[in-house]
Design an enzyme around this catalytic site. Structure first.
Site, PDB file in Angstrom:
ATOM      1  N   LYS A 221       0.823  -1.211   0.000  1.00 20.36           N
ATOM      2  CA  LYS A 221       0.000   0.000   0.000  1.00 20.36           C
ATOM      3  C   LYS A 221       0.856   1.261   0.000  1.00 20.36           C
ATOM      4  CE  LYS A 221      -4.339  -1.868   1.660  1.00 20.36           C
ATOM      5  NZ  LYS A 221      -5.363  -1.938   2.717  1.00 20.36           N
ATOM      6  N   ARG A 255      -2.932  -9.889   5.729  1.00 21.93           N
ATOM      7  CA  ARG A 255      -3.368 -10.059   4.333  1.00 21.93           C
ATOM      8  C   ARG A 255      -2.294  -9.503   3.399  1.00 21.93           C
ATOM      9  NH1 ARG A 255      -5.768  -6.788   0.632  1.00 21.93           N
ATOM     10  NH2 ARG A 255      -7.282  -7.710  -0.780  1.00 21.93           N
TER      11      ARG A 255
HETATM   12  C1  YH5 Z   1      -7.509  -4.424   3.999  1.00 22.09           C
HETATM   13  O1  YH5 Z   1      -6.683  -3.596   4.383  1.00 22.09           O
HETATM   14  N1  YH5 Z   1      -7.405  -4.016   1.490  1.00 22.09           N
HETATM   15  S1  YH5 Z   1      -8.042  -4.138  -1.166  1.00 22.09           S
HETATM   16  C2  YH5 Z   1      -3.843  -0.248  -2.800  1.00 22.09           C
HETATM   17  C3  YH5 Z   1      -2.547  -0.675  -3.063  1.00 22.09           C
HETATM   18  C4  YH5 Z   1      -2.161  -1.972  -2.749  1.00 22.09           C
HETATM   19  C5  YH5 Z   1      -3.094  -2.839  -2.184  1.00 22.09           C
HETATM   20  C6  YH5 Z   1      -0.679  -0.236  -4.450  1.00 22.09           C
HETATM   21  N2  YH5 Z   1      -8.966  -5.496   0.984  1.00 22.09           N
HETATM   22  C7  YH5 Z   1      -7.844  -4.606   2.626  1.00 22.09           C
HETATM   23  O2  YH5 Z   1      -5.060  -4.414  -0.963  1.00 22.09           O
HETATM   24  N3  YH5 Z   1      -9.434  -6.316   3.225  1.00 22.09           N
HETATM   25  C8  YH5 Z   1      -8.127  -4.560   0.503  1.00 22.09           C
HETATM   26  O3  YH5 Z   1      -1.697   0.216  -3.610  1.00 22.09           O
HETATM   27  C9  YH5 Z   1      -8.800  -5.544   2.304  1.00 22.09           C
HETATM   28  N4  YH5 Z   1      -8.190  -5.206   4.894  1.00 22.09           N
HETATM   29  C10 YH5 Z   1      -9.122  -6.128   4.509  1.00 22.09           C
HETATM   30  N5  YH5 Z   1      -9.740  -6.842   5.454  1.00 22.09           N
HETATM   31  C11 YH5 Z   1      -6.803  -2.851  -1.248  1.00 22.09           C
HETATM   32  C12 YH5 Z   1      -5.400  -3.336  -1.358  1.00 22.09           C
HETATM   33  C13 YH5 Z   1      -4.399  -2.408  -1.955  1.00 22.09           C
HETATM   34  C14 YH5 Z   1      -4.756  -1.102  -2.254  1.00 22.09           C
END
Ligand code: YH5
Length: 277
Positions: A221, A255
């Site tokens: 993230k 996760r």
């Molecule tokens: C979470 O924190 N996050 S989807 C932006 C990014 C990289 C990854 C490059 N689902 C979560 O993973 N479920 C997502 O920038 C989730 N907790 C739970 N429980 C977003 C994601 C991501 C977003």
């Protein structure tokens, strides 16, 4: 502290790794439903082999600024993958969705965990979760994916996140979700700036003290990008540091995209905690 995922029991006093499986069109660019399903299955096999206790399947992108999709499109993306993984792999299938129809159908096909970043706030979602009868993760998000990163503000981020989550806990328990089926997630990056995210990470033990197991998602993230100055493809070391901190502060599930590496990091924390001092 055992939690039962449709017959599979996991001790959430320990920390487990959840592998992220995106089934959005941009995640498998060659397209085609069969290709998608097979590519997802290959990735899921690898994650389970690498030590993931959960595979989290998501068909809707919730990245900042992403567009929403129809219920039918989300069902078409998620269901074949849930079905294929349930038929072949020994893992807890989690579904990353806010859509009641996707919750119901995924659980019918073999998913046993509902991971809803909107904390069951969509119409019909609480009822779908109650009827599904599986554990659910309630995540905090301020705003909507379209606008959540536009100047988020809090008086006290940890207090506001805890108070939102506990109000959702009361509501879903009242509706019939079992207390022993609830996990909480502060929602890193969901309507938070870097300082908010760092305060929440530092205060994770207080979130755990609310009495529900905690799930943490920081993998790749932008907070890691802001801290290190690295592009999304180079955030693994920062992600491992964040995962280690979360595990030390009592997170039950981390996760991540990079399962193999995170499993090792979590093993180091577990090994240290097993030593009686
Ligand atoms: C979470 O924190 N996050 S989807 C932006 C990014 C990289 C990854 C490059 N689902 C979560 O993973 N479920 C997502 O920038 C989730 N907790 C739970 N429980 C977003 C994601 C991501 C977003």
């Amino acid at each position: 502290m055992l939690m039962n995922f449709a017959g599979r029991s996991l001790d959430l006093a320990r920390c487990h790794v959840m592998g992220i499986l995106n089934v959005t069109p941009d995640s498998f660019s060659d397209g085609g439903r069969f290709n998608q399903r097979d590519a997802a299955l290959v990735q899921a096999r690898r994650m389970v082999n690498d030590g993931a206790a959960f595979v989290d399947i998501g068909g809707e992108s919730t990245r900042p600024g992403s567009a929403s999709i129809s219920v039918q499109e989300e069902l078409d993306r998620v269901c074949p993958v849930v079905e294929a993984i349930a038929a072949e792999l020994d893992t807890v299938i989690s579904v990353d969705t806010s859509t009641p129809e996707v919750m119901t159908e995924s659980v019918r096909l073999g998913a046993s965990f509902i991971n809803d970043v909107r904390a069951l706030q969509r119409d019909g979602a609480v009822k779908a979760a109650v009827e599904a009868g599986v554990p659910v993760c309630l995540t905090h998000m301020k705003g909507q994916p379209g606008d959540m990163q536009v100047k988020p503000e809090y008086d006290n981020v940890s207090r506001e996140v805890a108070s939102f989550l506990m109000s959702r806990v009361r509501l879903v328990e009242e509706a019939g979700v079992l207390a022993r089926h609830i996990l909480l997630d502060p929602g890193f990056g969901f309507g938070k700036n870097l300082n908010h995210n760092l305060e929440l990470l530092a205060g994770l033990a207080q979130m755990r003290a609310l009495g529900y197991p905690v799930l943490v998602g920081v993998s790749r993230k932008s907070m890691l990008g802001e801290i290190t100055g690295r592009d999304v493809s180079e955030r693994l070391p920062a992600g491992l540091a964040a995962a280690t901190i979360a595990a030390m502060k009592g997170a039950s599930i981390i996760r991540v995209h990079d399962v193999r590496e995170t499993v090792d990091a979590v093993k180091v924390v577990a090994a240290m905690e097993e030593v009686v001092q």
